[in-house]
Design an enzyme around this catalytic site. Structure first.
Site, PDB file in Angstrom:
ATOM      1  N   SER A 127       0.827  -1.210   0.000  1.00 15.41           N
ATOM      2  CA  SER A 127       0.000   0.000   0.000  1.00 15.41           C
ATOM      3  C   SER A 127       0.858   1.255   0.000  1.00 15.41           C
ATOM      4  CB  SER A 127      -0.873  -0.025   1.256  1.00 15.41           C
ATOM      5  OG  SER A 127      -1.474   1.223   1.469  1.00 15.41           O
ATOM      6  N   TYR A 152      -1.964  -1.368  11.028  1.00 17.07           N
ATOM      7  CA  TYR A 152      -2.248  -1.862   9.675  1.00 17.07           C
ATOM      8  C   TYR A 152      -1.100  -1.490   8.728  1.00 17.07           C
ATOM      9  CZ  TYR A 152      -3.884  -1.484   4.888  1.00 17.07           C
ATOM     10  OH  TYR A 152      -3.956  -1.551   3.526  1.00 17.07           O
ATOM     11  N   LYS A 156       2.006  -3.769   6.630  1.00 16.57           N
ATOM     12  CA  LYS A 156       2.380  -3.705   5.202  1.00 16.57           C
ATOM     13  C   LYS A 156       3.900  -3.560   5.080  1.00 16.57           C
ATOM     14  CE  LYS A 156      -1.644  -4.157   3.272  1.00 16.57           C
ATOM     15  NZ  LYS A 156      -1.977  -5.471   2.687  1.00 16.57           N
TER      16      LYS A 156
HETATM   17  C1  WQD Z   1      -9.791   9.088   0.817  1.00 21.13           C
HETATM   18  C2  WQD Z   1     -10.023  10.560   1.074  1.00 21.13           C
HETATM   19  C3  WQD Z   1     -10.432  11.101   3.374  1.00 21.13           C
HETATM   20  C4  WQD Z   1     -14.248   9.010   3.755  1.00 21.13           C
HETATM   21  C5  WQD Z   1      -7.099   4.177   3.136  1.00 21.13           C
HETATM   22  C6  WQD Z   1      -5.964   3.480   3.823  1.00 21.13           C
HETATM   23  C7  WQD Z   1      -5.041   2.900   2.802  1.00 21.13           C
HETATM   24  C8  WQD Z   1      -5.757   1.978   1.868  1.00 21.13           C
HETATM   25  C9  WQD Z   1      -6.982   2.614   1.309  1.00 21.13           C
HETATM   26  C10 WQD Z   1      -6.936  -0.053   2.530  1.00 21.13           C
HETATM   27  C11 WQD Z   1      -9.318  11.061   2.336  1.00 21.13           C
HETATM   28  C12 WQD Z   1     -11.642  11.400   2.529  1.00 21.13           C
HETATM   29  C13 WQD Z   1     -13.063   9.531   3.273  1.00 21.13           C
HETATM   30  C14 WQD Z   1     -15.319   9.907   4.050  1.00 21.13           C
HETATM   31  C15 WQD Z   1     -13.934  11.753   3.350  1.00 21.13           C
HETATM   32  N1  WQD Z   1      -5.958   0.753   2.541  1.00 21.13           N
HETATM   33  N2  WQD Z   1     -12.900  10.874   3.071  1.00 21.13           N
HETATM   34  N3  WQD Z   1     -15.103  11.237   3.836  1.00 21.13           N
HETATM   35  O1  WQD Z   1      -7.484   7.162   3.741  1.00 21.13           O
HETATM   36  O2  WQD Z   1      -6.581   7.560   1.412  1.00 21.13           O
HETATM   37  O3  WQD Z   1      -6.586   5.267   2.343  1.00 21.13           O
HETATM   38  O4  WQD Z   1      -7.771   3.242   2.325  1.00 21.13           O
HETATM   39  O5  WQD Z   1      -7.117  -1.148   2.619  1.00 21.13           O
HETATM   40  O6  WQD Z   1      -4.020   2.236   3.454  1.00 21.13           O
HETATM   41  O7  WQD Z   1      -5.279   4.399   4.648  1.00 21.13           O
HETATM   42  O8  WQD Z   1      -8.710   6.285   1.667  1.00 21.13           O
HETATM   43  O9  WQD Z   1     -11.060   6.253   0.916  1.00 21.13           O
HETATM   44  O10 WQD Z   1     -10.576   6.344   3.402  1.00 21.13           O
HETATM   45  O11 WQD Z   1     -10.107   8.356   1.997  1.00 21.13           O
HETATM   46  O12 WQD Z   1     -13.808  12.965   3.200  1.00 21.13           O
HETATM   47  O13 WQD Z   1     -16.387   9.517   4.526  1.00 21.13           O
HETATM   48  O14 WQD Z   1     -11.416  10.766   1.314  1.00 21.13           O
HETATM   49  O15 WQD Z   1     -10.247  12.099   4.353  1.00 21.13           O
HETATM   50  O16 WQD Z   1      -8.883  12.353   2.076  1.00 21.13           O
HETATM   51  P1  WQD Z   1      -7.302   6.678   2.355  1.00 21.13           P
HETATM   52  P2  WQD Z   1     -10.192   6.734   2.016  1.00 21.13           P
END
Ligand code: WQD
Length: 341
Positions: A127, A152, A156
């Site tokens: 990741s 987590y 990785k």
């Molecule tokens: C993306 C953007 C949030 C939800 C995570 C893990 C990573 C990988 C994928 C998984 C961010 C914003 C999110 C919401 C929002 N692992 N957001 N409202 O955090 O980049 O990555 O998932 O197995 O290791 O860290 O992905 O989709 O959670 O967020 O505003 O309700 O969307 O703040 O900027 P992230 P995400």
């Protein structure tokens, strides 16, 4: 003889899309999964899309070393793609032992069984989280890995190191780690896609569930980040494009085209997209209005991360092809499919 690929965690979101692409590329696939975070929708979808009703699903836990050995006894395996792991960042902070035990033990057992069976190629599902809050963007594979901010993320990093060390010690095992950016979307058939349990943590399932009326309102976490529109930047990679990167990486290993015993590739689009842009594009492409509000920042989120994909483009001969519009349409089609529409 077709080469046989073991897909651990193959019934889940990424594993099911990868299984489809492997089969379509001419590989035999064995799916093994403990079904702890999915139902049979994924494997049934894979069988339907490929017309291969005989794809085996072995229900087993990769933390059970004897079961992993038996799996390798039962099937001659040419390569393993290892997805079987827990993946909720927040939960890993609350329950680190659960994460370390599951994610490290399962991979250790795969590596040990591979070694005990004369070796095989191993692709590890890593990741972009390993880069943390990167100082220089986009990140290349040589960008520093920063200390993980969650158990987590740490699993990785540790699994990458396990693969690096095992491949260095044993020439019968070669390894590739693919560092995914943010995988989103669904298969164009809308027969497989992401199936989050409970309230989604990730942005896209939250958006599609809000659009369909399952959630009242999307919270955009933070609009005071130092970016153009104040929301975070991410590199959203289409799930089918991502799956095809696995086919390219496995083929590179099986055809003996690796330059080192252990290689790492970023798998993204190379294009940063803000949360606000993503929401606007989702509305535009699907012709709907989304109920959203700006909320506090979410602890642990980095401001911006996107990939330099040059290495994957050159060495794997792979690049992301689908447009963000196509991907967002596929995510919406999948949510509607789930709702029976
Ligand atoms: C993306 C953007 C949030 C939800 C995570 C893990 C990573 C990988 C994928 C998984 C961010 C914003 C999110 C919401 C929002 N692992 N957001 N409202 O955090 O980049 O990555 O998932 O197995 O290791 O860290 O992905 O989709 O959670 O967020 O505003 O309700 O969307 O703040 O900027 P992230 P995400």
């Amino acid at each position: 003889m077709k080469k046989r690929i073991l897909v651990s965690g193959g019934a889940g979101y990424i594993g099911s899309h990868v299984s489809v692409e492997l089969i379509e590329a001419g590989y035999e696939v064995v799916v093994a999964d403990n079904m702890s975070n999915c139902d049979t929708t994924g494997i049934e979808g894979v069988r339907k899309i490929t017309g291969r009703t005989d794809i085996p699903l072995v229900e087993m836990d990769f933390c059970d070393a004897a079961a992993v050995e038996r799996l390798f006894d039962d099937y001659p395996i040419d390569a393993v793609i290892h997805f079987a792991a827990f993946k909720a960042v927040g939960e890993s902070v609350a329950e680190p032992i659960k994460y370390y035990r599951n994610n490290l033990t399962s991979f250790l057992n795969v590596l040990d069984a591979a070694r005990n069976h004369g070796g095989c190629d191993v692709l590890f599902s890593s990741s972009a989280t390993v880069y943390g809050e990167a100082e220089q963007l986009p990140v290349t594979e040589r960008s520093p890995r920063l200390p993980a901010t969650s158990p987590y993320g740490n699993t990785k990093q540790i699994c990458e190191d396990m693969l690096r060390d095992v491949t260095a010690s044993d020439p019968s095992i070669r390894g590739i780690a693919l560092r995914y950016f943010n995988p989103i979307g669904a298969h164009p058939s809308a027969l497989i896609g992401e199936l989050p349990r409970g309230v989604p943590n990730n942005l896209i399932p939250y958006i599609t569930q809000t659009a369909i009326g399952k959630r009242a309102c999307l919270s955009i976490f933070g609009n005071d980040y130092p970016t153009e529109d104040g929301t975070c930047l991410r590199d959203y990679i289409d799930i089918v494009d991502l799956a095809q990167a696995h086919v390219a990486a496995v083929t590179r290993m099986l055809e003996g085209r690796m330059k080192e015993g252990y290689e790492i590739f970023n798998i993204g689009t190379g294009r940063p997209v803000s949360v606000s842009e993503l929401v606007t594009e989702f509305e535009r492409v699907n012709g709907l209005k989304l109920n959203y509000r700006f909320a506090e920042r979410r602890p642990g989120d980095v401001t911006a991360i996107w990939a330099d994909t040059a290495l994957a483009n050159e060495e794997l001969g792979w690049r992301a092809k689908r447009t963000l519009a196509e991907t967002l349409a596929s995510a919406w089609a999948w949510e509607k499919h789930l709702a029976g529409e």
